[in-house]
Design an enzyme around this catalytic site. Structure first.
Site, PDB file in Angstrom:
ATOM      1  N   CYS A  98       0.814  -1.212   0.000  1.00 15.32           N
ATOM      2  CA  CYS A  98       0.000   0.000   0.000  1.00 15.32           C
ATOM      3  C   CYS A  98       0.855   1.274   0.000  1.00 15.32           C
ATOM      4  O   CYS A  98       1.500   1.543  -1.001  1.00 15.32           O
ATOM      5  CB  CYS A  98      -0.999  -0.054   1.159  1.00 15.32           C
ATOM      6  SG  CYS A  98      -2.415   0.992   0.843  1.00 15.32           S
TER       7      CYS A  98
ATOM      8  N   HIS B  19      -3.844  -5.305   1.489  1.00 16.34           N
ATOM      9  CA  HIS B  19      -3.544  -5.637   2.885  1.00 16.34           C
ATOM     10  C   HIS B  19      -4.002  -7.070   3.135  1.00 16.34           C
ATOM     11  O   HIS B  19      -4.992  -7.524   2.564  1.00 16.34           O
ATOM     12  CB  HIS B  19      -4.298  -4.702   3.840  1.00 16.34           C
ATOM     13  CG  HIS B  19      -3.793  -3.303   3.785  1.00 16.34           C
ATOM     14  ND1 HIS B  19      -2.527  -2.946   4.186  1.00 16.34           N
ATOM     15  CD2 HIS B  19      -4.387  -2.157   3.373  1.00 16.34           C
ATOM     16  CE1 HIS B  19      -2.369  -1.646   4.029  1.00 16.34           C
ATOM     17  NE2 HIS B  19      -3.476  -1.144   3.522  1.00 16.34           N
TER      18      HIS B  19
HETATM   19  N1  LIG Z   1      -3.134   2.161   3.663  1.00 16.36           N
HETATM   20  C1  LIG Z   1      -2.172   2.826   3.080  1.00 16.36           C
HETATM   21  O1  LIG Z   1      -1.012   2.470   3.147  1.00 16.36           O
HETATM   22  C2  LIG Z   1      -2.592   4.123   2.446  1.00 16.36           C
HETATM   23  C3  LIG Z   1      -1.571   4.714   1.548  1.00 16.36           C
HETATM   24  C4  LIG Z   1      -1.816   6.180   1.237  1.00 16.36           C
HETATM   25  N2  LIG Z   1      -1.750   6.967   2.410  1.00 16.36           N
HETATM   26  C5  LIG Z   1      -3.131   6.378   0.525  1.00 16.36           C
HETATM   27  O2  LIG Z   1      -4.076   6.843   1.096  1.00 16.36           O
HETATM   28  O3  LIG Z   1      -3.260   6.081  -0.631  1.00 16.36           O
END
Ligand SMILES: NC(=O)CC[C@H](N)C(=O)O
Length: 493
Positions: free
Chosen positions: A331, A432
């Site tokens: 992510c 995830h």
């Molecule tokens: N869950 C995350 O790692 C989010 C990644 C990043 N902050 C986004 O919103 O795209």
């Protein structure tokens, strides 16, 4: 059907409320009841996405699994995710309603009571028992007026309360007495029992103290639970999760401990793999020839990217990626591996554009719309770390605002970029829970094993199976050490 409920509050954060709720849910379920967990407000960066794309805290997800029901956002109607030092993202009934400062939220939160009650009443109407979890301590007297998560919640649900106290950190009698005495008289009447948690040693030594605290408070101690190594995720505010996990001569994994690290429950499944040692790293000199470096998810990719550039970790990761070290990005960590991140609407910070590590030829744009969805798909075009996994079904969940474009090799059958591999040693994905897919974890670890001349592992237990076994272990310990007859007496109508 008459609904019965019970609320678990704690003398402090990390006293073991979440685990106690999970254990009780498991017991009630096994005893033949329909049971549902509830926590009005969670503050956590570990969240989950439900089947309908709503976000909720992970503690209630585990409790739902213990209850053998599908996790749903009404089990945790308010989720607070700290975004920067001063702002929190407020998620109501699974959807973000925007960012607020602590003071703004303090003023706003009591207006969420109808929303909370809507969720709670749904549970009341559909399950025989609810087990409600409090938040932190119920006697934070500076903010008691605006309480929506502790004794106010007990009142709103008209629930009897059990206080959980952590003996491991010491001062257990003072914290039990102090907590009960700081409650108002009416609140005190709701407290029907105390559970002492994380006890090491001979319970006979404790007995005189138990008697005295019962006399002093008028509340019976209904259980003393021994310290155990049951592996169930707890609240993430106070966590031992960042402690290292060692194994000799095994596969060494470094997870970069980003400031806004999120969804680090992603790595729980790695912990149960054979020969793995995991270390959380926040500066380059802590790196020590690891076999795998993981860049995890983050609530603030841009700030955290800036930080790892400033502290030299970024440079080191780029360097070792060229020497064949396995690099995995999840992510936010996936986004960092690309060439560029753009944030034209100031979603994460006031930096409009920042170069990434340039390991992947990808670009990410932070969009206004937040993607929260469960993921189900099929792997294809697998090579490198995922070689041999074509057509394997994988699942997990996505929580991100960024959308990623570019030319790297996609390994899922989606139109958009969800996961990519590059060369032999790079794998990055938005998913995830990717390591909960046993085939993916085994493939990656076997790749490293073969590089190190270790023998390869056959198919092992899935993380879901492992989690259920741990929940059953917890159930056994709790049944042995809690007076369940008394708990059934306490359960409120
Ligand atoms: N869950 C995350 O790692 C989010 C990644 C990043 N902050 C986004 O919103 O795209």
């Amino acid at each position: 059907m008459k609904h019965k409920n019970l609320m678990i509050v704690g003398t402090s954060s990390g006293a073991g409320k979440s685990i106690t709720v999970a254990g009780l849910c498991r017991i009630f379920k096994k005893d033949g009841y329909t049971v549902c967990p509830f926590k009005s407000q969670n503050m956590a960066l570990n969240s989950f996405v439900t089947k309908t794309g709503k976000e909720m805290g992970r503690a209630q997800v585990v409790q739902a699994l213990a209850s053998e029901i599908e996790p749903e956002a009404f089990m945790n109607p308010i989720l607070l995710k700290p975004t920067t030092d001063r702002k929190i993202q407020v998620i109501v009934n699974g959807k973000s309603i925007g960012n607020m400062s602590g003071i703004e939220y303090g003023r706003y939160k009591t207006s969420l009571k109808p929303e909370i009650m809507k969720s709670y009443n749904h549970i009341k109407d559909n399950y025989e028992i609810s087990v409600i979890e409090g938040a932190g301590s119920p006697v934070e007297i500076n903010i008691k007026e605006e309480d929506i998560a502790n004794m106010k919640m007990a009142e709103m649900a008209d629930a009897p309360v059990i206080l959980v106290a952590d003996i491991d950190r010491g001062g257990v009698f003072a914290s039990i007495y102090g907590t009960i005495m700081l409650l108002s008289e009416n609140e005190r009447k709701r407290v029907k029992g105390v559970i002492i948690n994380k006890f090491r040693g001979d319970v006979n030594i404790l007995k005189p103290g138990l008697k005295e605290i019962e006399t002093l408070t008028g509340v019976p101690v209904v259980g003393v639970i021994p310290y155990s190594n049951v592996d169930i995720e707890d609240e993430d505010s106070v966590t031992e999760r960042f402690n290292s996990l060692k194994s000799n001569n095994g596969i060494k994994i470094a997870i970069i401990k980003l400031k806004h690290i999120s969804n680090f429950t992603d790595f729980d499944a790695l912990k149960i793999a054979k020969d793995v040692s995991i270390k959380y790293v926040s500066s380059p000199h802590e790196l020590d020839n690891e076999d795998i470096i993981i860049l995890p998810g983050t609530k603030n990719t841009i700030d955290d990217l800036k930080e790892i550039k400033d502290n030299g970790l970024a440079k080191e990761i780029i360097k070792v990626s060229k020497n064949g070290t396995t690099i995995i990005g999840i992510c936010g960590g996936f986004q960092m591996l690309g060439d560029k991140i753009k944030d034209p609407y100031g979603i994460e910070s006031n930096i409009k554009e920042i170069p990434g590590l340039g390991i992947l030829e990808l670009e990410t744009i932070m969009e206004k719309e937040k993607n929260t969805r469960q993921y189900e798909g099929k792997l294809k075009n697998c090579s490198g770390l995922l070689a041999g996994l074509n057509d394997e079904k994988i699942n997990g969940y996505e929580i991100h605002q960024g959308v990623t474009f570019g030319t790297e090799q996609k390994v899922t059958d989606d139109d958009r970029i969800v996961a990519v591999v590059k060369g032999d040693n790079i794998f990055a994905t938005y998913i995830h829970g990717i390591f909960d897919n046993e085939c993916v974890t085994r493939n990656i670890l076997n790749y490293v094993r073969s590089r190190k001349g270790m023998s390869l592992e056959e198919k092992g237990i899935s993380f879901d199976e492992y989690r259920m076994l741990e929940l059953d272990k917890l159930e056994k310990i709790m049944r042995e050490n809690i007076d369940m007859k008394k708990i059934y007496e306490i359960l409120g109508d």
